[in-house]
Design an enzyme around this catalytic site. Structure first.
Site, PDB file in Angstrom:
ATOM      1  N   ASP A  47      -4.368  21.672  26.060  1.00  0.00           N
ATOM      2  CA  ASP A  47      -3.002  21.143  25.995  1.00  0.00           C
ATOM      3  C   ASP A  47      -2.004  22.295  26.100  1.00  0.00           C
ATOM      4  OD1 ASP A  47      -1.511  18.405  25.070  1.00  0.00           O
ATOM      5  OD2 ASP A  47      -0.441  20.180  24.342  1.00  0.00           O
ATOM      6  N   GLU A 103       1.618  24.264  26.419  1.00  0.00           N
ATOM      7  CA  GLU A 103       3.055  24.202  26.161  1.00  0.00           C
ATOM      8  C   GLU A 103       3.719  25.110  27.176  1.00  0.00           C
ATOM      9  OE1 GLU A 103       4.305  21.985  24.216  1.00  0.00           O
ATOM     10  OE2 GLU A 103       2.315  21.431  23.465  1.00  0.00           O
ATOM     11  N   ASP A 116      -1.007  18.506  32.674  1.00  0.00           N
ATOM     12  CA  ASP A 116      -1.497  19.878  32.456  1.00  0.00           C
ATOM     13  C   ASP A 116      -2.230  20.434  33.675  1.00  0.00           C
ATOM     14  OD1 ASP A 116      -1.290  20.322  29.189  1.00  0.00           O
ATOM     15  OD2 ASP A 116      -1.649  18.244  29.775  1.00  0.00           O
ATOM     16  N   HIS A 142       3.687  18.705  19.717  1.00  0.00           N
ATOM     17  CA  HIS A 142       4.066  19.690  20.733  1.00  0.00           C
ATOM     18  C   HIS A 142       3.690  21.125  20.355  1.00  0.00           C
ATOM     19  CE1 HIS A 142       6.040  16.524  22.917  1.00  0.00           C
ATOM     20  NE2 HIS A 142       6.804  16.243  21.888  1.00  0.00           N
ATOM     21  N   ASP A 155      -2.086  19.842  19.044  1.00  0.00           N
ATOM     22  CA  ASP A 155      -2.338  18.704  19.930  1.00  0.00           C
ATOM     23  C   ASP A 155      -3.807  18.647  20.342  1.00  0.00           C
ATOM     24  OD1 ASP A 155       0.279  17.917  19.751  1.00  0.00           O
ATOM     25  OD2 ASP A 155       0.861  18.554  21.764  1.00  0.00           O
TER      26      ASP A 155
END
Length: 258
Positions: A71, A73, A170, A228, A233
């Site tokens: 995941d 960011e 992603d 987030h 996550d």
């Protein structure tokens, strides 16, 4: 002969008297082991690393040896900045047989096009400027991912593994888009994945509009960490996968081959 017979008879009587005590001791020992076993959070015997046979037998055979939960960011703002750049790169290696986390890869990444994080980005992700300043570039992080994959045995052709993401963004948008912008190749193992939202909708019959929050709510799970945060996550994704597998769901690739 008489003395020997007396000793034998006495020994037998002593044995009969001690036998219930031995049985009780064995039962107490087994009860103690079971209590210690069932009280461990991972379902393993404390200090011995034995996998829980009951937990293992409750999962159906999966198609993959390992699930690689990922995941990202990325840099962001309102209105959105372009190009976005990955600033957190976490991966959890999930055993497909036990659905337990076996290894973690986690690095922050130095953005280069927009090196200064926006207040919106920090508020959303919890990532502050000091966490990305001086960190490796995306190219260097991708090299370390490959080293980690090799160390974990995930590049062995006989080992079946697949990435898992919450959505297609992603690996369908973010990583290939940034690699194209920087002129970097995308490793083949990033080109197939399982979209957890689709898997959840197949298993539960409803689409999770709010992603992880809806999936946790639908499965009566507590949300782990802060939304987030890339690594948090990933932990939520892993927890949801374990719960779905426990209910008998078998995960399949959802992405189309590149």
């Amino acid at each position: 002969m008489v003395a020997a017979l007396v000793r034998t008879t006495a020994a037998r009587r002593l044995h009969l008297r001690l036998l219930p005590r031995v049985r009780n001791t064995r039962c107490s020992l087994l009860q103690f082991v079971f209590q210690r076993y069932s009280s461990t959070p991972t379902g393993k015997l404390a200090s011995h690393g034995f996998a829980s046979m009951a937990a293992m037998s409750s999962f159906p055979p999966q198609r993959y040896h390992y699930f690689l939960v990922l995941d990202f960011e990325a840099t962001c703002d309102k209105p959105q900045i372009h190009p976005q750049e990955i600033i957190e790169f976490p991966i959890l290696k999930l055993n497909g047989r036990t659905m337990e986390i076996e290894s973690t890869f986690h690095m922050y990444v130095q953005p280069v096009v927009h090196p200064q994080l926006t207040p919106f980005c920090t508020e959303l992700t919890g990532i502050i400027q000091a966490m990305v300043d001086g960190q490796p570039s995306l190219q260097q992080v991708l090299e370390r991912v490959d080293e980690w994959m090799a160390k974990e045995g995930l590049l062995d052709p006989s080992v079946k593994s697949i990435f898992v993401t919450c959505g297609d963004w992603d690996l369908k948008v973010m990583l290939p888009g940034q690699c194209q912008y920087l002129g970097l190749p995308v490793a083949d193992y990033f080109k197939q994945w399982i979209n957890l939202k689709k898997a959840y909708s197949f298993a539960m019959g409803s689409w999770p509009k709010n992603g992880l929050l809806d999936m946790n709510k639908g499965l009566n799970l507590q949300h782990i960490g802060r939304p987030h945060s890339g690594i948090d996550d990933c932990k939520n994704i892993a927890n949801i996968m374990k719960t779905l597998a426990h209910r008998g769901f078998i995960f399949k690739q959802t992405s189309k081959p590149f």
